[in-house]
Each structure stands twice: as structure tokens, then as C-alpha cells.
Design an enzyme around this catalytic site. Structure first.
Site, PDB file in Angstrom:
ATOM      1  N   GLU A 222       0.818  -1.222   0.000  1.00  0.00           N
ATOM      2  CA  GLU A 222       0.000   0.000   0.000  1.00  0.00           C
ATOM      3  C   GLU A 222       0.851   1.271   0.000  1.00  0.00           C
ATOM      4  O   GLU A 222       0.473   2.280   0.593  1.00  0.00           O
ATOM      5  CB  GLU A 222      -1.000   0.005   1.163  1.00  0.00           C
TER       6      GLU A 222
ATOM      7  N   HIS B 290      -1.968  -1.255  10.109  1.00  0.00           N
ATOM      8  CA  HIS B 290      -1.372  -2.575  10.325  1.00  0.00           C
ATOM      9  C   HIS B 290      -0.153  -2.447  11.224  1.00  0.00           C
ATOM     10  O   HIS B 290       0.472  -1.388  11.297  1.00  0.00           O
ATOM     11  CB  HIS B 290      -0.908  -3.195   9.004  1.00  0.00           C
TER      12      HIS B 290
END
Length: 458
Positions: free
Chosen positions: A135, A447
Site C-alpha cells: 500500500e 497494520h
């Protein structure tokens, strides 16, 4: 000679402009914290303590007086980097204007004498040697490019990224968001584009990025033990419709699995494609094979049970067994070692949606709510992995014919111990939460990262 290499995989949640989970996801501020070499980062350890889930109680702090003012026309987004350095005070000769009032301090933990402060390196990420990022998109901004430029200044002389999609020949809107940066030479790279995803994932050209890295730079190029095969990927996520039937959002851990059938089916296809790509790239030599990334497969049985879940076991089965027509049906070609699980005594610590308890230790609340999708608050999923692939076959001299060996049930396969010169250091694999204090966000991504240490004996 013995040396170590520190490997990190991290979904950094730097999506294209305008794509976010909540009101603000502070992309530029977070990426500045991660890679800037002028912020004097420190890690505050609370005497080595860990949460109930095994997450280290370590919080980063940076020199806020050196933090640059980030305007709307940020150099992270737009190609006017030189001018903005002078205007915004990023030039060392100019005095930086104070951070905007919205960057008010929010501490994750109380500072106290119990904390030990350590300066890890020039920047937070510079303490690692090889980093796999998910990402970190290149689409519609200069963030990925600027990130690589800054990383290069800190010793990451080699990098590879997933390519931009063929815009006129596909329905993809953005790239796959994969980046590998390395302090060791990347001698080969490739990218495999997955079966197109569904829901919002259909807009991203997701796939697997392959790099072959020479971790013994002075060693012979003919010696397989001087290289590692490194694969990083970000697979199809699990989504489910909102109760009102409107747009899709990330599914919570308690929602019925049937509602995610479409997503799960695509991910199963991608897992098969991933295995065949790994096999294609590695069957001709004996270099160590590592897969690191966000596989979007929950390793846990449930939020409250950290043991192996069904989806996790299915993933390992698919990655281990080939369905190629020219190989024996269902033949096991790899034995897979989950480094984080092994170092956590067979349990899966969460990497998304962690929780904390209030002072009475009876009520649990989400640990992070600024970046995380509300549907993932407190979900306690383990989605991020570093997997070691051990071959269950031997290549012939010409690297074409395969000789399969079936290990004895009581004796491990000799191929699972084939990497004598490069091996993971037992007990070194851990979750890196990247907690930070002094900002509106308390983590540098939604995350956690996962890191390990590779030991080289040559």
C-alpha cells in the site's frame, strides 16, 4: 564469518489521494515520520514489557521541533519539491514554522522513569536492511517516488516496485502498491499480475513482486547460498455489504464467512497463482525462498483464539501443493515455515485491529481508531506474514528434471534444512507495532509490521 540482515514487511497504508478509512489518515505526516532522517527518532521501551497478545510495549518519539510544516501542496504529493523545501522551512538554513494546531500531541502511553529510550538509526525504517512495503501506491501522487529518494540517501541503494497498470488496456485504476527497498544488490526482479479482484480491489492491479537479492555482495554469483528469493504481495481483502445494502466495507471478524464467498474465492485463485509463480522462479536453484506481505488471510481461529484458523491451514495447503499437469497431482513441493507463529509458540498475534483494556481490566476497547476502518475495530486479525519456503524436491544439473523425495513421518525432510548459510535467527521474528506519540495518530499504519533477522554464516 557471521552477519545478520534485518527484514521487515509492512503495510504502510499510504493509499492514493482521497482514499481513506476515516476523516483524515495523515499520509504525509506518517510517511515523514517513517523515512525522514532529520527527526532523531527514539524508541521508548517499557522495560521490555509486552501486551497480553505479545506486542512489544515500545513507542517511537521524534523531534517535533524539526518536523516540517506540510502544506496542502505537499512535496509528497506534487513535483515542486525544491521550491517547497525553501518555502516550508524544510531547508536546514531556514527556521521551520510551527506545526499546525491540528497536529496536537496525543500520547499512546504515559512517559515515566520505567521507559528506556534508544535511538534506532537515522530514521525509523533505516534500522532495517531489506523492507517489503504494501500500500505504498504511486498512482496520482509523488509519495512513492519521494519515499524511494529519501530511502536511497539512507543506504537503500536498490529498489523494485510493482508497475503501473496498462490504463488503456485494462479496467485497473491504480498500481499494486508494492515496493521493496534494499541495502543489498537486487540482481533480478519480476512482477506477476493476479486474477482481477472484486469490490474495491478490482481497481488495483494486485500481484506479487519478486526480487532476487545478493546478500553476500562479495560472494560468487554462481553460489546459490549468496542469494535470497524474496516475494512480497498484497492479496484480495475480505469485504461484506453494509446492513443497508450500500457500498462494501471491510468485513468484521464475526461476520458470516458466506458473505465473503466472492472475496475468498478470488483469494484462493490468487494463492494458486502465487505458488506457481514462486515455483517458476525458484525451481532451478537452491537459494532461500521467503514470502513476506499482507496475505489478507486471518491466521487466528477467532478474535479470542490465537491458534491456527481454518483459512490459515487452507492457505498453507494451497501454497505447499502443486496442481501443475506435468507434476504428480497434489504433490507437495514446499514445506512452509511461518516464522512469526513459530516464535510465538504456535499462536498468531494480531497485526490489525488490536485492543486494549481500560483501567478496570474488564472492558476492552480498540487500541487504534484514527486510521483503522471502523469495521475492523478490535477485530484482532493476523494478516501479515513472513514465510520460509523449503523445497521438497531436488533440481537436476540442468535445472529441469525434478526428483521428489517423500520425508519419513518421524524424520524431517533434508530439504527443510537445506539452507546452511542463510537461516532465520530463532526467536527474532516479532511484531513491530510502530506506535508513535505526539501526533493525532498513535500508529504509523492501520497494520503492524512483522520483522525477522536472517543469519548468514559464510
Amino acid at each position: 564469518m557471521t552477519k545478520t540482515i534485518k527484514l521487515l514487511t509492512y503495510n504502510v497504508f499510504i493509499r492514493p489521494p482521497g482514499i481513506k478509512n476515516n476523516e483524515n489518515d495523515w499520509k504525509d505526516e506518517r510517511i515523514e515520520c517513517l523515512i525522514s532522517d532529520s527527526l532523531s527518532p527514539h524508541i521508548n521501551y517499557n522495560k521490555g514489557s509486552k501486551s497480553a497478545q505479545g506486542i512489544p510495549n515500545a513507542v517511537y518519539s521524534v523531534d517535533k521541533t524539526s518536523f516540517p510544516y506540510i502544506p496542502y501542496f505537499s512535496p509528497w504529493k506534487y513535483p515542486v519539491y525544491g521550491k517547497l523545501m525553501e518555502v516550508t522551512g524544510m531547508n536546514k538554513k531556514a527556521k521551520s514554522p510551527p506545526p499546525p494546531s491540528s497536529l496536537k500531541q496525543q500520547n499512546l502511553h504515559n512517559n515515566s522513569s520505567d521507559y528506556q529510550s534508544i535511538a534506532p538509526s537515522k530514521s525509523i525504517l533505516a534500522q532495517y536492511d531489506i523492507i517489503c512495503l504494501q500500500e505504498l501506491f504511486s498512482a496520482f501522487s509523488y509519495r512513492q517516488r519521494r519515499f524511494i529518494e529519501k530511502a536511497e540517501q539512507q543506504g537503500f541503494q536498490y529498489y523494485a516496485t510493482s508497475p503501473s497498470p496498462p490504463y488503456l488496456r485494462s479496467t485497473f485504476l491504480v498500481d499494486g502498491g508494492l515496493t521493496v527497498i534494499s541495502k543489498y544488490p537486487i540482481v533480478a526482479s519480476d512482477f506477476f499480475l493476479y486474477e482481477q479482484g472484486v469490490d474495491s480491489d478490482m481497481l488495483s492491479s494486485k500481484g506479487v513482486l519478486y526480487t532476487k537479492i545478493k546478500v553476500v555482495p562479495t560472494g560468487s554469483s554462481n553460489d546459490d547460498e549468496n542469494f535470497i528469493h524474496l516475494f512480497t504481495t498484497h492479496m484480495q481483502a475480505s469485504y461484506a455489504p453494509k446492513s443497508d445494502g450500500s457500498k462494501t466495507v471491510k468485513a468484521s471478524a464475526t461476520q458470516d464467512q458466506a458473505s465473503n464467498y466472492k472475496n475468498d474465492n478470488i483469494r484462493l485463485i490468487q494463492l494458486n497463482q502465487l505458488r506457481e509463480f514462486i515455483f517458476e522462479k525458484t525451481f532451478k536453484d537452491k537459494s532461500i525462498i521467503i514470502l513476506a506481505g499482507d496475505l489478507n488471510v486471518n491466521g487466528r481461529v477467532s478474535k479470542d483464539d490465537p491458534k491456527d484458523g481454518d483459512s490459515y491451514l487452507q492457505m498453507l495447503e494451497l501454497l505447499s501443493n502443486s496442481d501443475q499437469r506435468d507434476l504428480p497431482t497434489g504433490k507437495k513441493i514446499f514445506t512452509i515455515q511461518d516464522l512469526l507463529r513459530d516464535d510465538f509458540n504456535g499462536e498468531h498475534p494480531p497485526t490489525v485491529g488490536d485492543i486494549k483494556f481500560l483501567k478496570d481490566k474488564k472492558q476492552e476497547i480498540p487500541l487504534e481508531t484514527v486510521l483503522t476502518n471502523p469495521n475492523d475495530f478490535g477485530c484482532m486479525k493476523r494478516l501479515d506474514y513472513i514465510l520460509l519456503f523449503n523445497r521438497e524436491f531436488e533440481t537436476s544439473i540442468d535445472g529441469v528434471e525434478l526428483n521428489f523425495k517423500v520425508p519419513s513421518p518421524t524424520q524431517p525432510s533434508k530439504h527443510s534444512q537445506q539452507h546452511n548459510s542463510i537461516s532465520p535467527l530463532k526467536g527474532s521474528t516479532k511484531v513491530d507495532p510502530f506506535f508513535i506519540q505526539g501526533f493525532p495518530f498513535t500508529q504509523l499504519s492501520d497494520h503492524y509490521g512483522v520483522s525477522t533477522i536472517l543469519q548468514i554464516n559464510k
